[in-house]
Write an enzyme that holds these catalytic residues in place. Structure first.
Site, PDB file in Angstrom:
ATOM      1  N   GLU A  25      41.223 -56.613  65.972  1.00 45.24           N
ATOM      2  CA  GLU A  25      41.217 -58.000  66.111  1.00 45.24           C
ATOM      3  C   GLU A  25      40.586 -58.635  67.197  1.00 45.24           C
ATOM      4  O   GLU A  25      41.001 -58.146  68.579  1.00 45.24           O
ATOM      5  CB  GLU A  25      42.806 -58.553  65.888  1.00 45.24           C
ATOM      6  CG  GLU A  25      42.497 -60.217  65.788  1.00 45.24           C
ATOM      7  CD  GLU A  25      44.026 -60.528  65.733  1.00 45.24           C
ATOM      8  OE1 GLU A  25      44.989 -60.180  66.584  1.00 45.24           O
ATOM      9  OE2 GLU A  25      44.359 -61.464  64.788  1.00 45.24           O
ATOM     10  N   GLU A  31      54.960 -62.724  63.289  1.00 45.50           N
ATOM     11  CA  GLU A  31      53.683 -63.004  62.677  1.00 45.50           C
ATOM     12  C   GLU A  31      52.744 -62.708  63.626  1.00 45.50           C
ATOM     13  O   GLU A  31      52.574 -63.204  64.644  1.00 45.50           O
ATOM     14  CB  GLU A  31      53.622 -64.665  62.384  1.00 45.50           C
ATOM     15  CG  GLU A  31      52.716 -64.878  61.181  1.00 45.50           C
ATOM     16  CD  GLU A  31      51.373 -65.263  61.870  1.00 45.50           C
ATOM     17  OE1 GLU A  31      50.592 -64.353  61.894  1.00 45.50           O
ATOM     18  OE2 GLU A  31      51.232 -66.335  62.163  1.00 45.50           O
ATOM     19  N   CYS A  40      44.815 -65.902  63.439  1.00 47.01           N
ATOM     20  CA  CYS A  40      45.231 -64.791  62.943  1.00 47.01           C
ATOM     21  C   CYS A  40      44.775 -64.299  61.779  1.00 47.01           C
ATOM     22  O   CYS A  40      44.691 -63.127  61.415  1.00 47.01           O
ATOM     23  CB  CYS A  40      46.806 -64.607  63.196  1.00 47.01           C
ATOM     24  SG  CYS A  40      47.563 -66.176  62.568  1.00 47.01           S
TER      25      CYS A  40
END
Lengths: 299, 488
Positions: B399, B268, B302
């Site tokens: 990100e 993940e 996230c």
């Protein structure tokens, strides 16, 4: 002021509004911030009596209370206004004379609004003639639900005209509007028609003021300000009887509109028992202990 | 265009008094050993490192640095516990332990929340209302599955895999531990887990809860330390299953190192979610969703809604409202109940965020931060917004993992979908519209593991969570979360 019925009304997501309104209640308001907030609450109250069994005596006593909230505590503000039926306006006006307290009167066939426009306008003119500084009108909810928005809009505009110099508060009766989308629509209509204040409720219908309905109305006020630079006031009424809840309303106003609205020219609480709960907090602050309700006058 | 409201100075300001959550009830040891085979024991090397409170930069406790030999002991303990105890125990019996863990977490929720906030910098409101209750909810949820695995996979005979090696990040320390440990235990696996080096404390408190729950020794082992410890777990031959949550960069290293082994893997990883607002959406509630989407947990999420896509016709109105709302956010002491945005987790992460803010300015995007004060000491970043961002800007592609939002516009539904999917990631997305048909159209075309409609950052143990593309593979949560820990 040119008035035209808006053609577009923003949509409202009820789940999101409820969630946001709940967030205001998680703000922790302590010590100096609490006392400053409570002082504001007192100064924003429209002390109200709207009963079929109201008497001249009761109105007279209410006016005394408005000027002398709790003489045992020094330096308290007075409430913002006394709110009565039209037939008591003259008396009330006389009793608050010189105090700066405003007299508000409900009108327009309060609370249902089910009457002819002519009668409603006469109702307003009578209250204004007797000295009302503020008129709290009700919108025609039946017409609103029937889709006759133009009628509702024009009725508000006509009442505004009849008010003359008196400030107009438009009661949407959010408890009868069914959805928050309707609350938004009615808010925008009332503001466009010339409302100086928009107000949630008559106090005769449950639910009366709720934080989600008030938030939607505050957002309408903010959007109007963003679009035109003009301020409109807000008055939640009914169901706000505890200090803590009132403080959460003020937090909501501060975070949605800003400090400029935290003034009794732009924000009011329509309430009858809120004042005593706030007074109880003041006395607790002074003495360190809560006193029984019997130590606070019921007028 | 101004966001300042009228006569802002005409009124005396009404500032909230400090309302810090008490820390009196917190019971922390000055130093924490490793948790292996049901007991706290020192590492072979004896090395330790400090765990810092990012809001004050002071040391809260010392954490042990494990090495390969410590990991070996932990994995052997886990293997023995799997072979001799946990895999043989009936599901209903395993469930009793897991329920007990969940209840103990609830009983100690206040202490866990305060420690989580002290150690990681997140606002107490979030650790109290989200992290800890949700972590307990995961244990409750998976406890319920422990004796029903045959019904979860009909006509199969699901079997546990063995020792699960788990490595978790610093953004939701206890919650990520719960996401990893609860399904592993329910399915009969045993665990060796490494919490992130900056946020190990709630994992060590969880170890104490395992002791209170009398969980059989070796069923869960917690080894602390830096990335070498994670590598040692992942590469240990007795580990049969690897579960990792963290950066895409590390995820790729793990996947490479597992090539040619029979270990199963779930990853993940990162995300760069599009939060798409249509002109028919409820704009004020969308603004709340945007705020919650990107500034929740300082943007260390996230699945954060870090790319705002706004329909052109409402762009100016929405950005004005967004800036106005940003002005009311309170940044500061994470322990204060009124704080909306807490401290950045570490100095290193703050440097990363600041370097991206500089990149965004250099790329020519319009930068905005509200004027809120921040404390002198500690690691802080005001909520940040870049408008006029191009699809090719790095701040719109990479990100940032901080409170930095980029805003772009679109005209048509097709363009919105194209822009939303034009990313290396695919973890989550948000859609704001009043039209149900538009929601279904978008959700079916979005290459993202989670799509929220008219809300954002809603989590539930029953709902699977996981990504597409470089956001990883495998699902955690729900029925899907069981499959990752079973041979079926």
């Amino acid at each position: 002021m040119p008035t035209t019925l808006p053609t577009h009304f923003p949509t409202v997501d009820q789940v999101g509004v409820v969630e946001r309104a709940a967030r205001f209640t998680t703000r922790s308001i302590k010590t100096a911030a609490k006392m400053q907030g409570l002082r504001m609450v007192l100064s924003m109250i429209d002390l109200t009596t709207l009963e079929g069994m109201d008497t001249a005596g009761k109105v007279k006593h209410l006016c005394y209370k408005a000027r002398h909230l709790h003489d045992r505590v020094e330096g308290l503000p007075t409430v913002a206004a006394v709110c009565v039926y039209p037939n008591f306006v003259g008396l009330a006006k006389q009793k608050v004379n010189g105090s700066g307290i405003k007299i508000a009167s409900v009108a327009t066939a309060f609370p249902s609004g089910n009457s002819s426009l002519e009668l409603k306008l006469n109702d307003v003119r009578m209250a204004v003639d007797h000295g009302a500084d503020e008129i709290d009108m009700v919108i025609s909810r039946g017409r609103f639900h029937a889709g006759d928005t133009l009628y509702v809009f024009e009725e508000i505009a006509a009442v505004k005209e009849a008010c003359g110099k008196a400030r107009l508060k438009v009661i949407l009766e959010t408890g009868e509007l069914g959805t928050l989308d309707n609350v938004r629509k009615a808010s925008d209509m009332a503001i466009a028609a010339g409302a100086d204040f928009i107000k949630t409720s008559t106090g005769k219908i449950k639910p009366a003021a709720t934080m989600p309905a008030t938030l939607v109305m505050l957002e309408a006020i903010r959007d109007h300000y963003f679009a035109t630079g003009k301020m409109v006031g807000m008055k939640p009424a009914g169901g706000i009887s505890k200090s803590k809840l009132a403080l959460h309303y003020l937090i909501m106003v501060k975070e949605t509109l800003g400090m400029a609205w935290l003034d009794n020219h732009w924000f009011r609480f329509g309430a009858s028992s809120l004042a005593n709960d706030v007074l109880m907090q003041f006395v607790k602050q002074q003495t360190g202990a809560y006193q029984s309700a019997d130590y606070f006058s019921l007028d | 265009m101004t966001t300042v409201l009228p006569d802002e100075n005409a009124q005396p300001s009404w500032e909230l008094a400090p309302a810090p959550e008490s820390t009196d009830h917190v019971n922390l040891k000055p130093a924490y050993d490793l948790f292996i085979n049901g007991e706290f024991r020192p590492s072979r090397s004896g090395k330790r490192f400090p765990s810092i409170n990012p809001a004050t930069e002071s040391t809260i406790a010392e954490i042990t640095e494990a090495d390969e030999s410590d990991v070996d002991v932990a994995v052997k303990a886990a293997r023995a516990a799997h072979e001799n105890v946990w895999s043989k125990m009936p599901g209903a019996e395993r469930a009793k332990y897991i329920y007990r863990i969940a209840r103990l977490m609830q009983e100690q929720a206040r202490e866990l929340a305060v420690i989580e906030t002290m150690d990681g910098g997140k606002p107490i409101r979030e650790s109290r209302d989200i992290d800890i209750p949700l972590a307990a909810a995961h244990f409750f949820y998976y406890a319920g599955w422990a004796d029903k695995l045959n019904y979860a996979f009909p006509n199969r005979r699901p079997e546990s895999l063995g020792v699960a090696g788990q490595v978790i990040p610093w953004n939701f320390p206890l919650l990520m531990a719960a996401w990893k440990i609860a399904p592993a235990l329910a399915t009969g696996n045993t665990v060796v887990i490494k919490p992130a080096e900056t946020t190990s404390l709630t994992a060590m408190k969880l170890a104490e809860i395992f002791q209170q729950a009398e969980l059989p020794p070796g069923v869960v082992n917690i080894v602390t330390g830096h990335s070498e410890v994670g590598a040692a777990i992942v590469n240990h031959p007795d580990v049969k299953k690897v579960a990792f949550t963290g950066s895409t960069e590390v995820g790729k290293i793990i996947q490479r190192s597992l090539a040619g082994t029979d270990k199963s893997l779930t990853l993940e990883l990162g995300g760069k979610a599009a939060n798409i607002v249509f002109e028919d959406g409820a704009i004020d509630q969308a603004v709340e969703g945007i705020i919650n989407g990107i500034y929740f947990n300082q943007g260390h999420v996230c699945c954060a809604g870090s790319r705002l896509l706004v329909q052109e016709s409402i762009h100016d109105e929405l950005i004005r409202k967004l800036k106005h709302r940003m002005e009311s956010l309170i940044v500061g002491d994470p322990l204060d109940k009124n704080t909306d945005i807490g401290a950045i987790n570490s100095r290193e992460q703050l440097n990363t965020i600041n370097s991206y803010i500089q990149i965004g300015k250099d790329e020519g995007a319009q930068f905005y931060q509200p004027s809120c004060p921040v404390p002198d000491k500690g690691f802080w970043c005001r909520p940040s917004l870049f408008t006029d961002v191009a699809q090719s800007n790095r701040i719109g592609q990479e990100e940032i993992f901080g409170p930095v939002l980029t805003a772009q516009t679109f005209r048509t539904v097709a363009e919105a979908i194209q822009k939303a999917n034009n990313t290396q990631y695919g973890l989550s997305a948000g859609v704001w519209t009043d039209k149900g048909s538009k929601i279904f159209n978008l959700t079916s075309q979005m290459r993202a593991g989670i799509v929220w409609a008219n809300t954002y950052n809603k989590f539930d143990p029953t709902s699977p969570f996981g990504g597409y593309k470089e956001s990883g593979f495998g699902r955690e949560g729900g029925l899907h979360g069981l499959a990752a820990y079973l041979k079926v």
